[in-house]
Design an enzyme around this catalytic site. Structure first.
Site, PDB file in Angstrom:
ATOM      1  N   SER A 141      -1.555  -5.905   0.994  1.00  0.00           N
ATOM      2  CA  SER A 141      -0.945  -5.179  -0.122  1.00  0.00           C
ATOM      3  C   SER A 141      -0.579  -3.778   0.340  1.00  0.00           C
ATOM      4  CB  SER A 141      -1.916  -5.086  -1.297  1.00  0.00           C
ATOM      5  OG  SER A 141      -1.432  -4.197  -2.289  1.00  0.00           O
ATOM      6  N   TYR A 154     -10.278  -2.288  -3.868  1.00  0.00           N
ATOM      7  CA  TYR A 154      -9.172  -3.176  -3.512  1.00  0.00           C
ATOM      8  C   TYR A 154      -8.377  -2.595  -2.349  1.00  0.00           C
ATOM      9  CZ  TYR A 154      -4.794  -5.815  -4.087  1.00  0.00           C
ATOM     10  OH  TYR A 154      -3.676  -6.589  -3.868  1.00  0.00           O
TER      11      TYR A 154
END
Length: 262
Positions: A141, A154
């Site tokens: 990501s 995350y």
């Protein structure tokens, strides 16, 4: 374009919806036999006729079970797409807390889901990948590059995943195994679009409409295209990365121009 994948085999984690489901479909279009792993199947995955393995990949035992099942079904593994991630909206939102407020169990759960699942599955699959001179694609990501907002656990777990990708490429390159990361920006999956997804819940907490909050978030990210990517657009890059080429140890970004640094 013929991606020279016809007759290959693949394991796709998180394959029941979103990016993973789009990857399953596109690989099948290229003639690849696919085993898709997720906690639960979906009607959309069942329509693909891909073999589904119901498994919890936040444990090493789950990863070993997946590869044993996949090897028995496919005879061997040419391609591994480590896509499982995000999980429950509550988990993601909890990660937006400050370092002093984010508990250790949140960090452990996030790393189990985003980093250790890829490590465990890859490690279990490596004998087959080495034998077949296979390819690993880790779905990361752009959050790994954007530390100013969002869920800290995350972002850090995805940065660790990018590092793992480079280590796989370096340690196993001479044995014919390639490894790359694909890092999407915002994608039109449940995180952004579901009425009870992460963005919708953040919008509600701020007293904004879901639609307005999405537009505001995109403006804040300074997307050059002004829109979010589709799962199919991300899947096309993943499948290209999995196809025969000389790219390895790289991070391939599909984010609409959010990342602007060299």
């Amino acid at each position: 374009m013929d991606l020279q994948l016809n007759g290959k085999t693949a394991v796709v984690t998180g394959g029941s919806k979103g990016i993973g489901l789009a990857v399953v479909r596109l690989l099948q279009e290229e003639g690849v036999s696919v085993v898709a792993a997720s906690r639960r199947t979906t009607p959309e995955l069942e329509e693909t006729k891909a073999t589904h393995v119901a498994v919890d990949l936040t444990t090493a035992e789950g990863a070993s079970h997946l590869i044993e099942r996949a090897t028995a079904e496919l005879g061997g593994i040419d391609l591994l797409v480590n896509n499982v991630g995000v999980g429950d909206a509550d988990d993601f939102l909890r990660g937006t807390a400050s370092l002093t407020d984010l508990p250790d169990d949140a960090w452990r759960h996030t790393f189990d889901l985003h980093f250790y699942s890829a490590l465990w599955v890859t490690r279990a699959a490596l004998p087959s990948l080495v034998e077949r001179r296979g390819t690993v694609v880790n779905v990361s990501s752009i959050a790994a590059r954007l530390m100013s907002s969002g869920a800290a656990d995350y972002s850090v777990s995805k940065a660790a995943l990018n590092a793992l990708t480079k280590i796989i490429a370096e340690q196993y390159g001479e044995q014919g195994v390639r490894a790359n990361s694909v890092s999407p920006g915002p994608v039109s999956t449940g995180v952004w679009t579901d009425p009870d997804g992460v963005l919708a819940r953040m919008a509600k907490a701020q007293g904004a409409s879901h639609e307005d909050f999405v537009k505001q978030t995109l403006q804040g990210l300074d997307s050059s295209t002004g829109r979010i990517s589709t799962p199919e657009e991300v899947a096309r890059l993943i499948v290209f990365a999995a196809s025969p080429n000389n790219i390895t140890g790289a991070e391939l970004i599909v984010d609409g121009g959010i990342i602007k640094e060299l």
